[in-house]
Scaffold this motif. Structure first.
Motif, PDB file in Angstrom:
ATOM      1  N   GLU A 163       0.116  -4.711   0.359  1.00  0.00           N
ATOM      2  CA  GLU A 163      -1.221  -4.863  -0.199  1.00  0.00           C
ATOM      3  C   GLU A 163      -1.994  -5.978   0.502  1.00  0.00           C
ATOM      4  O   GLU A 163      -3.220  -5.975   0.503  1.00  0.00           O
ATOM      5  CB  GLU A 163      -1.120  -5.166  -1.702  1.00  0.00           C
ATOM      6  N   ARG A 164      -1.263  -6.927   1.100  1.00  0.00           N
ATOM      7  CA  ARG A 164      -1.925  -8.032   1.809  1.00  0.00           C
ATOM      8  C   ARG A 164      -1.186  -8.343   3.103  1.00  0.00           C
ATOM      9  O   ARG A 164       0.022  -8.167   3.197  1.00  0.00           O
ATOM     10  CB  ARG A 164      -1.981  -9.289   0.928  1.00  0.00           C
ATOM     11  N   ASP A 165      -1.946  -8.856   4.078  1.00  0.00           N
ATOM     12  CA  ASP A 165      -1.371  -9.309   5.342  1.00  0.00           C
ATOM     13  C   ASP A 165      -0.799 -10.708   5.136  1.00  0.00           C
ATOM     14  O   ASP A 165      -0.987 -11.321   4.082  1.00  0.00           O
ATOM     15  CB  ASP A 165      -2.454  -9.310   6.426  1.00  0.00           C
ATOM     16  N   VAL A 166      -0.116 -11.266   6.169  1.00  0.00           N
ATOM     17  CA  VAL A 166       0.504 -12.588   6.030  1.00  0.00           C
ATOM     18  C   VAL A 166      -0.517 -13.692   5.796  1.00  0.00           C
ATOM     19  O   VAL A 166      -0.200 -14.740   5.231  1.00  0.00           O
ATOM     20  CB  VAL A 166       1.349 -12.931   7.280  1.00  0.00           C
ATOM     21  N   ASP A 167      -1.761 -13.474   6.253  1.00  0.00           N
ATOM     22  CA  ASP A 167      -2.789 -14.505   6.039  1.00  0.00           C
ATOM     23  C   ASP A 167      -3.573 -14.290   4.742  1.00  0.00           C
ATOM     24  O   ASP A 167      -4.574 -14.956   4.484  1.00  0.00           O
ATOM     25  CB  ASP A 167      -3.749 -14.555   7.229  1.00  0.00           C
ATOM     26  N   GLY A 168      -3.122 -13.330   3.922  1.00  0.00           N
ATOM     27  CA  GLY A 168      -3.777 -13.101   2.637  1.00  0.00           C
ATOM     28  C   GLY A 168      -4.839 -12.013   2.652  1.00  0.00           C
ATOM     29  O   GLY A 168      -5.390 -11.651   1.609  1.00  0.00           O
ATOM     30  N   THR A 169      -5.120 -11.443   3.823  1.00  0.00           N
ATOM     31  CA  THR A 169      -6.151 -10.399   3.935  1.00  0.00           C
ATOM     32  C   THR A 169      -5.693  -9.126   3.235  1.00  0.00           C
ATOM     33  O   THR A 169      -4.533  -8.700   3.366  1.00  0.00           O
ATOM     34  CB  THR A 169      -6.434 -10.081   5.425  1.00  0.00           C
ATOM     35  N   SER A 170      -6.608  -8.504   2.515  1.00  0.00           N
ATOM     36  CA  SER A 170      -6.289  -7.271   1.785  1.00  0.00           C
ATOM     37  C   SER A 170      -6.096  -6.115   2.768  1.00  0.00           C
ATOM     38  O   SER A 170      -6.837  -5.972   3.739  1.00  0.00           O
ATOM     39  CB  SER A 170      -7.424  -6.944   0.812  1.00  0.00           C
ATOM     40  N   LEU A 171      -5.065  -5.267   2.535  1.00  0.00           N
ATOM     41  CA  LEU A 171      -4.760  -4.137   3.405  1.00  0.00           C
ATOM     42  C   LEU A 171      -4.945  -2.820   2.651  1.00  0.00           C
ATOM     43  O   LEU A 171      -4.793  -2.756   1.432  1.00  0.00           O
ATOM     44  CB  LEU A 171      -3.315  -4.233   3.920  1.00  0.00           C
ATOM     45  N   GLN A 172      -5.273  -1.763   3.411  1.00  0.00           N
ATOM     46  CA  GLN A 172      -5.528  -0.443   2.840  1.00  0.00           C
ATOM     47  C   GLN A 172      -4.310   0.459   3.050  1.00  0.00           C
ATOM     48  O   GLN A 172      -3.747   0.527   4.143  1.00  0.00           O
ATOM     49  CB  GLN A 172      -6.754   0.185   3.523  1.00  0.00           C
ATOM     50  N   ILE A 173      -3.892   1.149   1.987  1.00  0.00           N
ATOM     51  CA  ILE A 173      -2.773   2.096   2.101  1.00  0.00           C
ATOM     52  C   ILE A 173      -3.216   3.282   2.950  1.00  0.00           C
ATOM     53  O   ILE A 173      -4.381   3.717   2.892  1.00  0.00           O
ATOM     54  CB  ILE A 173      -2.306   2.542   0.706  1.00  0.00           C
ATOM     55  N   SER A 174      -2.288   3.858   3.722  1.00  0.00           N
ATOM     56  CA  SER A 174      -2.605   4.967   4.625  1.00  0.00           C
ATOM     57  C   SER A 174      -3.244   6.145   3.884  1.00  0.00           C
ATOM     58  O   SER A 174      -2.856   6.484   2.758  1.00  0.00           O
ATOM     59  CB  SER A 174      -1.329   5.438   5.327  1.00  0.00           C
ATOM     60  N   THR A 175      -4.219   6.764   4.517  1.00  0.00           N
ATOM     61  CA  THR A 175      -4.912   7.928   3.953  1.00  0.00           C
ATOM     62  C   THR A 175      -3.936   9.060   3.644  1.00  0.00           C
ATOM     63  O   THR A 175      -4.112   9.813   2.675  1.00  0.00           O
ATOM     64  CB  THR A 175      -5.988   8.425   4.945  1.00  0.00           C
ATOM     65  N   LEU A 176      -2.883   9.183   4.474  1.00  0.00           N
ATOM     66  CA  LEU A 176      -1.921  10.278   4.290  1.00  0.00           C
ATOM     67  C   LEU A 176      -1.072  10.100   3.045  1.00  0.00           C
ATOM     68  O   LEU A 176      -0.369  11.022   2.628  1.00  0.00           O
ATOM     69  CB  LEU A 176      -1.009  10.377   5.532  1.00  0.00           C
ATOM     70  N   LEU A 177      -1.114   8.921   2.446  1.00  0.00           N
ATOM     71  CA  LEU A 177      -0.311   8.661   1.248  1.00  0.00           C
ATOM     72  C   LEU A 177      -1.167   8.652  -0.025  1.00  0.00           C
ATOM     73  O   LEU A 177      -0.711   8.213  -1.086  1.00  0.00           O
ATOM     74  CB  LEU A 177       0.426   7.324   1.375  1.00  0.00           C
ATOM     75  N   GLU A 178      -2.407   9.136   0.062  1.00  0.00           N
ATOM     76  CA  GLU A 178      -3.312   9.088  -1.089  1.00  0.00           C
ATOM     77  C   GLU A 178      -2.781   9.857  -2.291  1.00  0.00           C
ATOM     78  O   GLU A 178      -3.021   9.494  -3.444  1.00  0.00           O
ATOM     79  CB  GLU A 178      -4.691   9.633  -0.693  1.00  0.00           C
ATOM     80  N   ASN A 179      -2.059  10.958  -2.073  1.00  0.00           N
ATOM     81  CA  ASN A 179      -1.558  11.790  -3.168  1.00  0.00           C
ATOM     82  C   ASN A 179      -0.208  11.330  -3.707  1.00  0.00           C
ATOM     83  O   ASN A 179       0.355  11.958  -4.608  1.00  0.00           O
ATOM     84  CB  ASN A 179      -1.456  13.251  -2.715  1.00  0.00           C
ATOM     85  N   PHE A 180       0.317  10.237  -3.115  1.00  0.00           N
ATOM     86  CA  PHE A 180       1.591   9.715  -3.607  1.00  0.00           C
ATOM     87  C   PHE A 180       1.335   8.878  -4.861  1.00  0.00           C
ATOM     88  O   PHE A 180       0.274   8.267  -4.996  1.00  0.00           O
ATOM     89  CB  PHE A 180       2.260   8.837  -2.543  1.00  0.00           C
ATOM     90  N   HIS A 181       2.306   8.836  -5.753  1.00  0.00           N
ATOM     91  CA  HIS A 181       2.187   8.020  -6.949  1.00  0.00           C
ATOM     92  C   HIS A 181       2.856   6.670  -6.718  1.00  0.00           C
ATOM     93  O   HIS A 181       4.010   6.590  -6.291  1.00  0.00           O
ATOM     94  CB  HIS A 181       2.835   8.726  -8.148  1.00  0.00           C
ATOM     95  N   LYS A 182       2.108   5.626  -7.034  1.00  0.00           N
ATOM     96  CA  LYS A 182       2.640   4.276  -6.851  1.00  0.00           C
ATOM     97  C   LYS A 182       3.686   3.979  -7.920  1.00  0.00           C
ATOM     98  O   LYS A 182       3.487   4.231  -9.098  1.00  0.00           O
ATOM     99  CB  LYS A 182       1.489   3.264  -6.946  1.00  0.00           C
ATOM    100  N   SER A 183       4.809   3.427  -7.481  1.00  0.00           N
ATOM    101  CA  SER A 183       5.881   3.083  -8.416  1.00  0.00           C
ATOM    102  C   SER A 183       5.441   1.927  -9.303  1.00  0.00           C
ATOM    103  O   SER A 183       4.798   0.980  -8.851  1.00  0.00           O
ATOM    104  CB  SER A 183       7.136   2.667  -7.629  1.00  0.00           C
ATOM    105  N   GLU A 184       5.775   2.005 -10.566  1.00  0.00           N
ATOM    106  CA  GLU A 184       5.432   0.947 -11.512  1.00  0.00           C
ATOM    107  C   GLU A 184       6.481  -0.167 -11.514  1.00  0.00           C
ATOM    108  O   GLU A 184       6.354  -1.148 -12.219  1.00  0.00           O
ATOM    109  CB  GLU A 184       5.296   1.532 -12.932  1.00  0.00           C
ATOM    110  N   GLU A 185       7.538   0.036 -10.729  1.00  0.00           N
ATOM    111  CA  GLU A 185       8.614  -0.958 -10.680  1.00  0.00           C
ATOM    112  C   GLU A 185       8.089  -2.276 -10.114  1.00  0.00           C
ATOM    113  O   GLU A 185       7.476  -2.300  -9.040  1.00  0.00           O
ATOM    114  CB  GLU A 185       9.750  -0.434  -9.799  1.00  0.00           C
TER     115      GLU A 185
END
Length: 598
Positions: A219-241
């Motif tokens: 979700e973030r780079d090493v310097d704290g910058t926000s990162l975007q999840i790949s477009t190809l994974l849009e239909n995947f469900h994020k784990s609540e773990e």
């Protein structure tokens, strides 16, 4: 191991062995270098000796190391170069380190294959061709990874295409990394939709593996910058773990929590002590402190004192810690040796009466200087015709010297000496002063100071002419850049120290100093400079067509103020020293604290 083998090849196949090649092998960690080797390296780098000489007096002080070097370089029992290489590699073939053993066995196999190839074609191995062939083979060779009983194998996305894993963890599935980037080749037209096609193939393959695969996207780079999840994974469900209770925060953001605040934990930690001291404003932003010096006497050469004037931190690195660059700078070393050879040649020329001979026979003087130049080359074991780089470096000092060609810088130097200094009555060449271990022809220390501190200086003046009516002109040969402005800015002490030495030895004399620049054929980089002189304890420094007057007492006071920092143990980078020129060409700028951002 591969790097050690390449260094070893360079050593045993070279025509003229250099110390750099010797140390590249012997100081390699796999060779388990002993302490004496580091002492040898420091000595030979400092002495400027490039080529290995088994009769060298300093080397003879280390008989065990000398024997070790000779065993590697000179093989008494095995004249076949392949046998010599096999003998070297077999030392590492049965190492406890499995990875080292695998690499060594591969190298032995490659060398054996080349030996069979030479034998089949009845080729007699020559050092240069053997090295070339082995390096070519090494570039093509690969060691394929073997399956281990433990550990996690790390690979790229494409390597997973035909994989049958027990578990597969896919990391970095963010925009910019996945879909994988399109291969670029300036000589080929790009494949249409390549990155999407291959990435979809990978995704389908991973889906087919089912629960064996875990997908991760930061979700973030090493310097704290926000990162975007790949477009190809849009239909995947994020784990609540919840993998971690850690707060998403960069290191810089974490440290900002303590900005302007004291840190009371770890009171004995050096960095924290400094951090708290900065908040108390008890030290400046760029100051540092070491142990105090008990003695109130300090000994300096002009070059070491210049480092102190330019930046105390530079002085600390160079003169106290004696840090030297690991990377060998061949061009810098060649320029240093050039300066030494020219100084030695002109010293020999002067002591042989060459500058007196100028008055009588200019042609004979040129022939004498050419002879002394050859002697200096032999003394430093330099062959200026060894390669094109050296030949080009020395050509403006060698070519047509005996023909009095004005395109030769040494001929120009002789001409301006004949024009300006022909009426001298006595002369000194490479005159030493303040040298502790010298007895003959060594003048006393020039010194400045008071009850608190004394500065004693040492150095060598290139040339001193004594003229009628108690007049002295000293000159310094320069093969690099010099600007009298450095004296005005108080970052150069060389000529001030020379003046102090001359004043102490010749009282009641009029003293002048000039620079004889022999850097290149460009107009601004060769010739005799305007004279720097001292009148009634005032220094007259050339500045354009005029002179800047600086009281000698002002310079002495500045020198003492700077030196007092050394007695107190302060080696800071003060704001005054942060001028661009000093920092831009500083060899220690990569480790200097002035750019730190804690």
């Amino acid at each position: 191991m591969s790097q050690l083998f390449i260094s070893y090849l360079n050593l045993i196949t070279t025509q003229k062995i250099k110390w750099n090649d010797v140390f590249a092998v012997l100081l390699h960690p796999l060779m388990q270098p002993e302490t004496g080797l580091f002492e040898l390296q420091i000595y030979y780098r400092g002495a400027g000796k490039i080529y290995f000489d088994k009769t060298d007096e300093y080397l003879l002080q280390f008989p065990e190391i000398k024997e070790k070097i000779e065993k590697i370089i000179f093989s008494d029992s095995e004249t076949d170069i392949f046998s010599t290489i096999f003998s070297f590699l077999k030392k590492f073939a049965r190492s406890e380190n499995r990875e080292l053993t695998i690499v060594t066995e591969k190298l032995l196999s490659l060398v054996k294959n080349l030996q069979n190839y030479y034998s089949l074609l009845e080729i007699e191995p020559q050092k240069t061709t053997l090295k070339k062939d082995l390096l070519f083979i090494l570039q093509k060779a690969e060691i394929h990874p073997k399956k281990h009983e433990f550990g996690i194998e790390i690979m790229g996305f494409l390597d997973t295409l035909d994989l049958q894993p027990e578990k597969l963890f896919l990391l970095g599935l963010n925009e910019g990394s996945f879909p994988i980037s399109k291969p670029t080749n300036p000589f080929l037209n790009p494949l249409p939709n390549y990155s999407w096609f291959i990435s979809m193939q990978l995704l389908l393959r991973w889906n087919a593996l089912g629960n064996k695969v875990k997908y991760f996207a930061a979700e973030r780079d090493v310097d704290g910058t926000s990162l975007q999840i790949s477009t190809l994974l849009e239909n995947f469900h994020k784990s609540e773990e919840n993998l971690s209770d850690l707060e998403y925060q960069s290191l810089r953001n974490f440290l900002k929590k303590y900005y302007g605040k004291k840190i009371l934990n770890f009171p004995y930690h050096k960095q924290i002590i400094r951090h708290n001291a900065l908040l108390d404003e008890s030290i400046s932003e760029f100051s540092g402190k070491t142990e105090k010096i008990e003695s109130n006497k300090l000994f300096f050469s002009s070059s070491s004192f210049d480092k102190l004037l330019q930046c105390p931190m530079k002085y600390w690195f160079a003169e106290i810690l004696k840090i030297k660059q690991i990377d060998y700078d061949e061009d810098k070393e060649n320029r240093r040796i050039l300066g030494n050879i020219l100084h030695k040649s002109l010293e020999k020329f002067g002591k042989a009466g060459g500058f007196r001979k100028l008055r009588e026979d200019f042609s004979s003087a040129c022939l004498l200087l050419e002879e002394k130049l050859r002697e200096s080359f032999d003394e430093y074991k330099i062959n200026p015709d060894e390669n094109l780089l050296l030949k080009n470096l020395y050509k403006i000092y060698r070519n047509n010297l005996h023909k009095e060609n004005s395109a030769n810088l040494l001929v120009r130097l002789l001409k301006w000496n004949l024009e300006k200094f022909s009426d001298f009555k006595d002369a000194f060449f490479e005159q030493k002063f303040g040298m502790k271990n010298e007895t003959a022809d060594n003048w006393d220390f020039p010194e400045i100071g008071d009850d608190k501190i004394k500065l004693l200086f040492r150095g060598i003046i290139d040339k001193i002419f004594i003229f009628p009516e108690n007049q002295i002109i000293a000159t310094d040969y320069k093969t690099g850049k010099f600007d009298f402005k450095e004296i005005i800015e108080k970052t150069n002490s060389q000529f001030v120290i020379y003046l102090l030495a001359l004043q102490k030895h010749f009282s009641n004399f009029k003293i002048k100093i000039a620079v004889e620049q022999i850097k290149s054929l460009r107009k601004a980089e060769n010739g005799l400079s305007t004279f720097l002189e001292i009148r009634e304890d005032t220094l007259f420094v050339p500045s354009g067509k005029t002179f800047i007057e600086i009281p000698l007492s002002e310079l002495k006071e500045h020198f003492l103020n700077v030196a007092e920092k050394i007695i107190a143990g302060n080696f800071g980078v003060a704001s005054k020293e942060l001028r661009r020129k000093v920092c831009e060409y500083c060899e220690y700028k990569s480790i200097c604290r002035k750019d730190s951002q804690f």
